[in-house]
Enzyme design. Structure first.
Site, PDB file in Angstrom:
ATOM      1  CD1 TRP A  60      -8.779 -48.345  20.093  1.00  0.00           C
ATOM      2  CD2 TRP A  60      -7.221 -49.063  18.669  1.00  0.00           C
ATOM      3  NE1 TRP A  60      -7.603 -48.511  20.792  1.00  0.00           N
ATOM      4  CE2 TRP A  60      -6.633 -48.943  19.950  1.00  0.00           C
ATOM      5  CE3 TRP A  60      -6.429 -49.513  17.604  1.00  0.00           C
ATOM      6  CZ2 TRP A  60      -5.304 -49.248  20.190  1.00  0.00           C
ATOM      7  CZ3 TRP A  60      -5.103 -49.805  17.849  1.00  0.00           C
ATOM      8  CH2 TRP A  60      -4.556 -49.680  19.138  1.00  0.00           C
ATOM      9  CG  HIS A  66      -6.066 -44.317  20.279  1.00  0.00           C
ATOM     10  ND1 HIS A  66      -5.061 -45.257  20.227  1.00  0.00           N
ATOM     11  CD2 HIS A  66      -6.098 -43.773  19.037  1.00  0.00           C
ATOM     12  CE1 HIS A  66      -4.548 -45.288  19.010  1.00  0.00           C
ATOM     13  NE2 HIS A  66      -5.154 -44.411  18.277  1.00  0.00           N
ATOM     14  NE  ARG A  82     -11.266 -46.962  21.826  1.00  0.00           N
ATOM     15  CZ  ARG A  82     -10.329 -47.553  22.523  1.00  0.00           C
ATOM     16  NH1 ARG A  82     -10.534 -48.776  23.000  1.00  0.00           N
ATOM     17  NH2 ARG A  82      -9.179 -46.971  22.750  1.00  0.00           N
ATOM     18  CD  GLN A 133      -7.791 -43.688  25.286  1.00  0.00           C
ATOM     19  OE1 GLN A 133      -6.946 -43.150  24.566  1.00  0.00           O
ATOM     20  NE2 GLN A 133      -8.133 -44.958  25.151  1.00  0.00           N
ATOM     21  CB  VAL A 190       4.504 -48.998  22.625  1.00  0.00           C
ATOM     22  CG1 VAL A 190       4.094 -47.568  22.891  1.00  0.00           C
ATOM     23  CG2 VAL A 190       3.340 -49.945  22.844  1.00  0.00           C
ATOM     24  CB  ALA A 228       3.611 -43.429  24.705  1.00  0.00           C
TER      25      ALA A 228
HETATM   26  C1  FA5 Z   1      -5.406 -47.472  23.858  1.00  0.00           C
HETATM   27  O1  FA5 Z   1      -6.347 -46.771  23.493  1.00  0.00           O
HETATM   28  C2  FA5 Z   1      -3.994 -47.024  23.630  1.00  0.00           C
HETATM   29  N1  FA5 Z   1      -3.974 -45.845  22.824  1.00  0.00           N
HETATM   30  C3  FA5 Z   1      -3.289 -46.827  24.975  1.00  0.00           C
HETATM   31  C4  FA5 Z   1      -1.799 -46.683  24.867  1.00  0.00           C
HETATM   32  C5  FA5 Z   1      -1.248 -45.406  24.805  1.00  0.00           C
HETATM   33  C6  FA5 Z   1      -0.989 -47.792  24.830  1.00  0.00           C
HETATM   34  C7  FA5 Z   1       0.127 -45.256  24.696  1.00  0.00           C
HETATM   35  C8  FA5 Z   1       0.389 -47.653  24.722  1.00  0.00           C
HETATM   36  C9  FA5 Z   1       0.919 -46.390  24.672  1.00  0.00           C
HETATM   37  P1  FA5 Z   1      -6.917 -49.211  25.050  1.00  0.00           P
HETATM   38  O2  FA5 Z   1      -7.808 -49.472  23.916  1.00  0.00           O
HETATM   39  O3  FA5 Z   1      -6.575 -50.347  25.931  1.00  0.00           O
HETATM   40  O4  FA5 Z   1      -5.539 -48.587  24.624  1.00  0.00           O
HETATM   41  O5  FA5 Z   1      -7.565 -48.047  25.928  1.00  0.00           O
HETATM   42  C10 FA5 Z   1      -6.874 -47.440  27.009  1.00  0.00           C
HETATM   43  C11 FA5 Z   1      -7.833 -47.191  28.176  1.00  0.00           C
HETATM   44  O6  FA5 Z   1      -8.949 -46.446  27.726  1.00  0.00           O
HETATM   45  C12 FA5 Z   1      -8.423 -48.473  28.750  1.00  0.00           C
HETATM   46  O7  FA5 Z   1      -7.566 -49.019  29.717  1.00  0.00           O
HETATM   47  C13 FA5 Z   1      -9.693 -47.959  29.375  1.00  0.00           C
HETATM   48  O8  FA5 Z   1      -9.423 -47.412  30.645  1.00  0.00           O
HETATM   49  C14 FA5 Z   1     -10.079 -46.842  28.457  1.00  0.00           C
HETATM   50  N2  FA5 Z   1     -11.118 -47.312  27.516  1.00  0.00           N
HETATM   51  C15 FA5 Z   1     -10.981 -47.958  26.373  1.00  0.00           C
HETATM   52  N3  FA5 Z   1     -12.154 -48.222  25.770  1.00  0.00           N
HETATM   53  C16 FA5 Z   1     -13.097 -47.681  26.572  1.00  0.00           C
HETATM   54  C17 FA5 Z   1     -14.540 -47.584  26.515  1.00  0.00           C
HETATM   55  N4  FA5 Z   1     -15.228 -48.062  25.503  1.00  0.00           N
HETATM   56  N5  FA5 Z   1     -15.168 -46.967  27.533  1.00  0.00           N
HETATM   57  C18 FA5 Z   1     -14.466 -46.452  28.555  1.00  0.00           C
HETATM   58  N6  FA5 Z   1     -13.121 -46.493  28.685  1.00  0.00           N
HETATM   59  C19 FA5 Z   1     -12.438 -47.102  27.700  1.00  0.00           C
END
Ligand code: FA5
Length: 346
Positions: A156, A177, A203, A217, A260, A314
């Site tokens: 992140w 997030h 981010r 999110q 998790v 979660a």
């Molecule tokens: C997470 O942020 C974890 N907090 C998710 C999680 C929650 C996992 C609870 C387990 C339990 P990740 O970095 O993959 O995971 O982001 C989750 C979603 O946010 C991605 O699938 C995407 O749909 C969205 N996302 C992430 N980064 C971006 C971005 N830069 N722009 C737009 N959407 C994004």
């Protein structure tokens, strides 16, 4: 005197008939009926007449005065009506012409998607919460098993807030997030917990067609006694059917998130090609929509929950990516470029 009165009457009425504006009417009144006006001057002489002439002259004088006064009233009304008519003719508005349409606002496509998704979870008994966008390092990372220096921080890219504590640490950031709200929620309530938390995240991204530096999110969290991975699968399957249609297949694959265990990513079979492979699903037949997993026992312990007694799951998903899939939008940057032509389509 009668002759004088006749003259005044004739002259005054002639003049009155020529007048066509309200200002001249007043002048006319002053000239004839005013204190030094023609009629008043003549009437003033009545007193000096012989008594036998006085009565008749007085009566005639008053008759002339009444005639002039009523003529003035009538002419005033006529002129007022004429002026009004003229004004109406010039200022005429065509009420049948269509007006200038007002731009009507509507909900942003991201908000529409968030509302549909959260509604699906509310129907399954979830409560909606919100949390802060400027967050402590503790909630964004440490409480989620990501201590300083942990390589998972690289997952992140972070905007740090310009604030240093007394030891020179920078403990505040724009949340990367919505997962910090898992910890905040559990700190503030006892199980059972069943919440969804939509909100903006940030981010430090090099933006491209699927990455924005500010995006949304939706976090989900359930904790209680006896919750298993089967509950996670059942809940998310039901969600996918409500949002993407009754015939959707879902797929879980192992993934790593420090908070998790086990962690998974969830995909749905591509609704565009029914899993055969196309441009939308990069020819894989599957579209990844969220990260999820069973809440790590260490996270539960940190908020004072007994991991021997309570378990939970979660998940976290990006509503823009889901909106892109549903509407065939090719670039996430369109959502926040303020192009009204794009937004008006939804
Ligand atoms: C997470 O942020 C974890 N907090 C998710 C999680 C929650 C996992 C609870 C387990 C339990 P990740 O970095 O993959 O995971 O982001 C989750 C979603 O946010 C991605 O699938 C995407 O749909 C969205 N996302 C992430 N980064 C971006 C971005 N830069 N722009 C737009 N959407 C994004």
């Amino acid at each position: 005197m009668q002759e004088q009165l006749d003259d005044i009457r004739r002259k005054a009425l002639d003049e009155l008939a020529q007048i066509s504006n309200v200002g001249d009417l007043d002048e006319w009144r002053v000239n004839h009926l005013g204190r030094n006006g023609s009629l008043t001057t003549v009437l003033r002489q009545v007193g000096s007449l012989a008594p036998d002439e006085r009565k008749e002259a007085g009566a005639n004088g008053n008759k002339t005065k009444t005639l002039l006064e009523t003529s003035l009233e009538k002419r005033t009304e006529e002129i007022t009506n004429l002026v009004l008519e003229e004004k109406l003719k010039n200022d005429r508005i065509d009420v049948t012409l269509p007006g200038t349409p007002l731009m009507q606002g509507r909900m942003h496509p991201t908000m529409q998607t968030i509302q549909e998704i959260t509604n699906a979870f509310v129907a399954m008994g979830f409560q909606i919460l919100e949390g802060p966008e400027v967050e402590w390092d503790y909630y964004n990372f440490e409480a989620l098993n990501i201590p300083p220096g942990h390589p998972a921080r690289d997952m992140w890219n972070t905007f740090w807030v310009d604030y240093e504590d007394k030891d020179g640490n920078r403990p505040m950031l724009l949340r990367t997030h919505t997962s910090p709200m898992q910890v905040r929620t559990m700190e503030n309530r006892e199980p059972p917990v069943r919440v969804v938390i939509p909100g903006r995240c940030y981010r430090y991204e090099a933006t491209d067609a699927t990455h924005e530096s500010s995006f949304f999110q939706i976090e989900g969290l359930t904790v209680g006694e006896g919750i298993t991975f089967a509950d996670l699968k059942g809940t998310l399957y039901e969600f996918a059917r409500r949002i993407f249609g009754m015939d959707r297949q879902i797929r879980f694959r192992c993934d790593y998130f420090p908070f998790v265990e086990p962690g998974v990513d969830m995909s749905i079979d591509c609704f565009n090609c029914q899993g055969k492979g196309c441009r939308v699903c990069s020819s894989t037949g599957w579209i990844e929509i969220m990260g999820a997993g069973m809440v790590h026992p260490e996270v539960l312990r940190r908020v004072g929950y007994d991991p021997e007694k309570y378990t939970g799951f979660a998940f976290g998903m990006g509503p823009e990516r889901i909106a892109m899939l549903r509407h065939g939008i090719e670039d996430i940057r369109l959502f926040y470029s303020n192009d009204i032509r794009f937004l008006q389509q939804f």
